[in-house]
Design a protein around this motif. Structure first.
Motif, PDB file in Angstrom:
ATOM      1  N   HIS A  82      50.631  -5.221 -25.095  1.00 33.65           N
ATOM      2  CA  HIS A  82      51.263  -6.545 -24.858  1.00 33.65           C
ATOM      3  C   HIS A  82      51.366  -7.329 -26.160  1.00 33.65           C
ATOM      4  N   TYR A 101      44.048  -5.761 -26.707  1.00 30.06           N
ATOM      5  CA  TYR A 101      44.968  -6.418 -25.771  1.00 30.06           C
ATOM      6  C   TYR A 101      45.408  -7.781 -26.306  1.00 30.06           C
ATOM      7  N   GLN A 102      46.320  -8.376 -25.539  1.00 27.16           N
ATOM      8  CA  GLN A 102      46.897  -9.670 -25.947  1.00 27.16           C
ATOM      9  C   GLN A 102      45.815 -10.739 -26.125  1.00 27.16           C
ATOM     10  N   MET A 125      37.372  -0.744 -27.248  1.00 31.50           N
ATOM     11  CA  MET A 125      38.384  -1.489 -26.494  1.00 31.50           C
ATOM     12  C   MET A 125      38.078  -2.978 -26.608  1.00 31.50           C
ATOM     13  N   SER A 127      39.219  -6.395 -25.075  1.00 30.76           N
ATOM     14  CA  SER A 127      40.020  -6.836 -23.928  1.00 30.76           C
ATOM     15  C   SER A 127      40.746  -8.154 -24.199  1.00 30.76           C
ATOM     16  N   ALA A 128      41.602  -8.479 -23.235  1.00 32.21           N
ATOM     17  CA  ALA A 128      42.489  -9.637 -23.382  1.00 32.21           C
ATOM     18  C   ALA A 128      41.714 -10.916 -23.699  1.00 32.21           C
ATOM     19  N   LYS A 143      32.922  -1.693 -25.529  1.00 33.29           N
ATOM     20  CA  LYS A 143      33.947  -2.407 -24.774  1.00 33.29           C
ATOM     21  C   LYS A 143      33.630  -3.887 -24.894  1.00 33.29           C
ATOM     22  N   GLY A 145      34.506  -7.411 -23.348  1.00 32.65           N
ATOM     23  CA  GLY A 145      35.112  -7.910 -22.113  1.00 32.65           C
ATOM     24  C   GLY A 145      36.150  -8.994 -22.374  1.00 32.65           C
ATOM     25  N   ALA A 146      37.056  -9.147 -21.399  1.00 32.01           N
ATOM     26  CA  ALA A 146      38.105 -10.157 -21.510  1.00 32.01           C
ATOM     27  C   ALA A 146      37.481 -11.544 -21.672  1.00 32.01           C
ATOM     28  N   THR A 159      28.717  -2.451 -23.646  1.00 25.20           N
ATOM     29  CA  THR A 159      29.726  -3.378 -23.119  1.00 25.20           C
ATOM     30  C   THR A 159      29.198  -4.769 -23.370  1.00 25.20           C
ATOM     31  N   VAL A 161      30.020  -8.955 -22.838  1.00 21.07           N
ATOM     32  CA  VAL A 161      30.885  -9.902 -22.122  1.00 21.07           C
ATOM     33  C   VAL A 161      30.349 -11.326 -22.306  1.00 21.07           C
ATOM     34  N   GLY A 162      31.211 -12.294 -22.039  1.00 18.24           N
ATOM     35  CA  GLY A 162      30.790 -13.694 -21.963  1.00 18.24           C
ATOM     36  C   GLY A 162      30.871 -14.459 -23.257  1.00 18.24           C
ATOM     37  N   VAL A 168      25.820  -6.173 -21.591  1.00 20.05           N
ATOM     38  CA  VAL A 168      25.496  -5.945 -20.168  1.00 20.05           C
ATOM     39  C   VAL A 168      25.351  -4.466 -19.845  1.00 20.05           C
ATOM     40  N   ARG A 169      25.833  -3.599 -20.704  1.00 22.01           N
ATOM     41  CA  ARG A 169      25.699  -2.156 -20.474  1.00 22.01           C
ATOM     42  C   ARG A 169      25.464  -1.451 -21.800  1.00 22.01           C
ATOM     43  N   LYS A 174      23.105  -0.395 -16.904  1.00 22.28           N
ATOM     44  CA  LYS A 174      23.023  -1.860 -16.946  1.00 22.28           C
ATOM     45  C   LYS A 174      21.838  -2.302 -17.793  1.00 22.28           C
TER      46      LYS A 174
HETATM   47  C1  LIG Z   1      34.320  -5.369 -19.842  1.00 22.95           C
HETATM   48  C2  LIG Z   1      35.180  -4.436 -18.977  1.00 22.95           C
HETATM   49  C3  LIG Z   1      35.988  -3.531 -19.859  1.00 22.95           C
HETATM   50  C4  LIG Z   1      34.275  -3.637 -18.018  1.00 22.95           C
HETATM   51  O1  LIG Z   1      33.369  -2.795 -18.702  1.00 22.95           O
HETATM   52  P1  LIG Z   1      32.243  -1.945 -17.970  1.00 22.95           P
HETATM   53  O2  LIG Z   1      31.391  -1.301 -19.027  1.00 22.95           O
HETATM   54  O3  LIG Z   1      32.884  -1.034 -16.973  1.00 22.95           O
HETATM   55  O4  LIG Z   1      31.362  -3.061 -17.252  1.00 22.95           O
HETATM   56  P2  LIG Z   1      31.230  -3.474 -15.698  1.00 22.95           P
HETATM   57  O5  LIG Z   1      32.572  -3.630 -15.071  1.00 22.95           O
HETATM   58  O6  LIG Z   1      30.262  -2.568 -15.032  1.00 22.95           O
HETATM   59  O7  LIG Z   1      30.581  -4.929 -15.807  1.00 22.95           O
HETATM   60  C5  LIG Z   1      29.238  -5.125 -16.197  1.00 22.95           C
HETATM   61  C6  LIG Z   1      28.879  -6.582 -15.867  1.00 22.95           C
HETATM   62  O8  LIG Z   1      29.652  -7.467 -16.687  1.00 22.95           O
HETATM   63  C7  LIG Z   1      30.424  -8.376 -15.871  1.00 22.95           C
HETATM   64  N1  LIG Z   1      31.730  -8.519 -16.526  1.00 22.95           N
HETATM   65  C8  LIG Z   1      32.659  -7.563 -16.710  1.00 22.95           C
HETATM   66  N2  LIG Z   1      33.698  -8.052 -17.397  1.00 22.95           N
HETATM   67  C9  LIG Z   1      33.418  -9.344 -17.652  1.00 22.95           C
HETATM   68  C10 LIG Z   1      34.106 -10.368 -18.350  1.00 22.95           C
HETATM   69  N3  LIG Z   1      35.284 -10.148 -18.929  1.00 22.95           N
HETATM   70  N4  LIG Z   1      33.513 -11.582 -18.444  1.00 22.95           N
HETATM   71  C11 LIG Z   1      32.301 -11.822 -17.868  1.00 22.95           C
HETATM   72  N5  LIG Z   1      31.588 -10.877 -17.206  1.00 22.95           N
HETATM   73  C12 LIG Z   1      32.147  -9.668 -17.097  1.00 22.95           C
HETATM   74  C13 LIG Z   1      30.521  -7.693 -14.516  1.00 22.95           C
HETATM   75  O9  LIG Z   1      30.733  -8.607 -13.479  1.00 22.95           O
HETATM   76  C14 LIG Z   1      29.179  -6.996 -14.432  1.00 22.95           C
HETATM   77  O10 LIG Z   1      28.207  -7.961 -14.081  1.00 22.95           O
HETATM   78  P3  LIG Z   1      26.960  -7.579 -13.087  1.00 22.95           P
HETATM   79  O11 LIG Z   1      26.165  -6.546 -13.841  1.00 22.95           O
HETATM   80  O12 LIG Z   1      26.236  -8.869 -12.929  1.00 22.95           O
HETATM   81  O13 LIG Z   1      27.601  -7.052 -11.852  1.00 22.95           O
HETATM   82  C15 LIG Z   1      36.146  -5.228 -18.070  1.00 22.95           C
HETATM   83  O14 LIG Z   1      35.440  -6.003 -17.157  1.00 22.95           O
HETATM   84  C16 LIG Z   1      37.176  -6.101 -18.777  1.00 22.95           C
HETATM   85  O15 LIG Z   1      36.896  -7.186 -19.276  1.00 22.95           O
HETATM   86  N6  LIG Z   1      38.408  -5.582 -18.767  1.00 22.95           N
HETATM   87  C17 LIG Z   1      39.543  -6.283 -19.288  1.00 22.95           C
HETATM   88  C18 LIG Z   1      40.611  -5.296 -19.703  1.00 22.95           C
HETATM   89  C19 LIG Z   1      41.835  -6.044 -20.160  1.00 22.95           C
HETATM   90  O16 LIG Z   1      41.814  -6.811 -21.084  1.00 22.95           O
HETATM   91  N7  LIG Z   1      42.936  -5.831 -19.481  1.00 22.95           N
HETATM   92  C20 LIG Z   1      44.154  -6.506 -19.769  1.00 22.95           C
HETATM   93  C21 LIG Z   1      45.299  -5.679 -19.284  1.00 22.95           C
HETATM   94  S1  LIG Z   1      46.770  -6.593 -19.415  1.00 22.95           S
END
Ligand SMILES: CC(C)(COP(=O)(O)OP(=O)(O)OC[C@H]1O[C@@H](n2cnc3c(N)ncnc32)[C@H](O)[C@@H]1OP(=O)(O)O)[C@@H](O)C(=O)NCCC(=O)NCCS
Length: 229
Positions: A82, A101-102, A125, A127-128, A143, A145-146, A159, A161-162, A168-169, A174
């Motif tokens: 994107h 990502y964007q 990766m 994320s957005a 990874k 997170g978005a 992984t 996030v936040g 978180v991983r 976990k």
């Molecule tokens: C981070 C991501 C890649 C997932 O990675 P993962 O290693 O599979 O991690 P999980 O999905 O198991 O999430 C682990 C924990 O983080 C939390 N989490 C995941 N993504 C998060 C985010 N962006 N912000 C805050 N918390 C997030 C989950 O709720 C989970 O919490 P829990 O342990 O309390 O249940 C995914 O959530 C993400 O952000 N994807 C975005 C991809 C994107 O940008 N797409 C755009 C396409 S246009």
């Protein structure tokens, strides 16, 4: 240069299930276009044609919405999906096989000089909307997170996030971050009192008290306190 372009198109076809043909990717994928411009700008930058390099990169920004500084170092098989709003700073280094990502910023905090942008490993990766700021190192297979804001190094296979980013991983498991538990002085005081009552009751051979704090909590707090002492 053409080899790179062919490679970038192949990577887009591989990583984006929505991509249907090479021609479609070539004509419509802003990430592929931005990388093609970047390679020209980077070559000019290395040959010290700095102004020309900046002109090329700014022209790419106007056309694609993606701003990559010509000084950034970008590996192979990088895919910007994107793309709108992506900013990659001058001293950023990106490994191989990275997806961005964007809305991603690989930028500075404003506090560092010299190397002031992130170093991204391979197979990462981002994320957005994620912001990775400062000369932090993001390990391989991470990874982000978005919407995260990453201000510290991230170990490989994690992984994060936040805001601010927390892990978180790791290696698919976990992570329970014990540091996030806040102390509760009132509960601790009750636990201490309960411990004294238990000791007195044992001496008297009676058991009159019904504890509102479970024995498990009392035990944990006692153990923590004895470690502190
Ligand atoms: C981070 C991501 C890649 C997932 O990675 P993962 O290693 O599979 O991690 P999980 O999905 O198991 O999430 C682990 C924990 O983080 C939390 N989490 C995941 N993504 C998060 C985010 N962006 N912000 C805050 N918390 C997030 C989950 O709720 C989970 O919490 P829990 O342990 O309390 O249940 C995914 O959530 C993400 O952000 N994807 C975005 C991809 C994107 O940008 N797409 C755009 C396409 S246009």
């Amino acid at each position: 240069m053409f080899d790179h372009l062919k490679n970038d198109i192949a990577v887009a076809l591989e990583k984006d299930p929505a991509a249907k043909s090479k021609l479609e990717v070539l004509l419509t994928y802003s990430g592929v276009k931005a990388l093609a411009y970047y390679r020209v700008a980077h070559a000019l930058h290395k040959r010290k044609f700095r102004l020309l390099a900046r002109i090329v990169s700014q022209s790419a920004k106007r056309k694609t919405g993606i701003e990559i500084h010509p000084g950034a170092k970008i590996g192979d098989r990088v895919f910007i999906d994107h793309g709108a709003g992506v900013v990659i700073g001058e001293t950023t280094e990106i490994g191989d096989n990275v997806t961005i990502y964007q809305g991603v910023t690989l930028g500075g905090t404003g506090k560092d000089v010299g190397k002031r942008h992130p170093t991204i490993g391979s197979n990462v990766m981002i994320s957005a909307g994620a912001k990775v700021l400062g000369p932090v190192v993001i390990g391989d297979y991470v990874k982000v997170g978005a919407g995260s804001v990453v201000l510290k190094d991230v170990p490989p296979h994690s992984t994060i996030v936040g805001v601010p980013g927390r892990i978180v991983r790791q290696y698919g498991e976990k992570v329970n971050d014990l540091d996030q538990k806040l102390p509760d002085p009132i509960l601790e005081e009750f636990a201490r009192l309960n411990n004294r009552i238990i000791a007195l009751e044992e001496k008297l051979g009676v058991h009159a008290c019904k504890y509102s704090i479970s024995n498990e909590i009392i035990e944990n707090i006692s153990n923590n306190n004895s470690k502190k002492d």
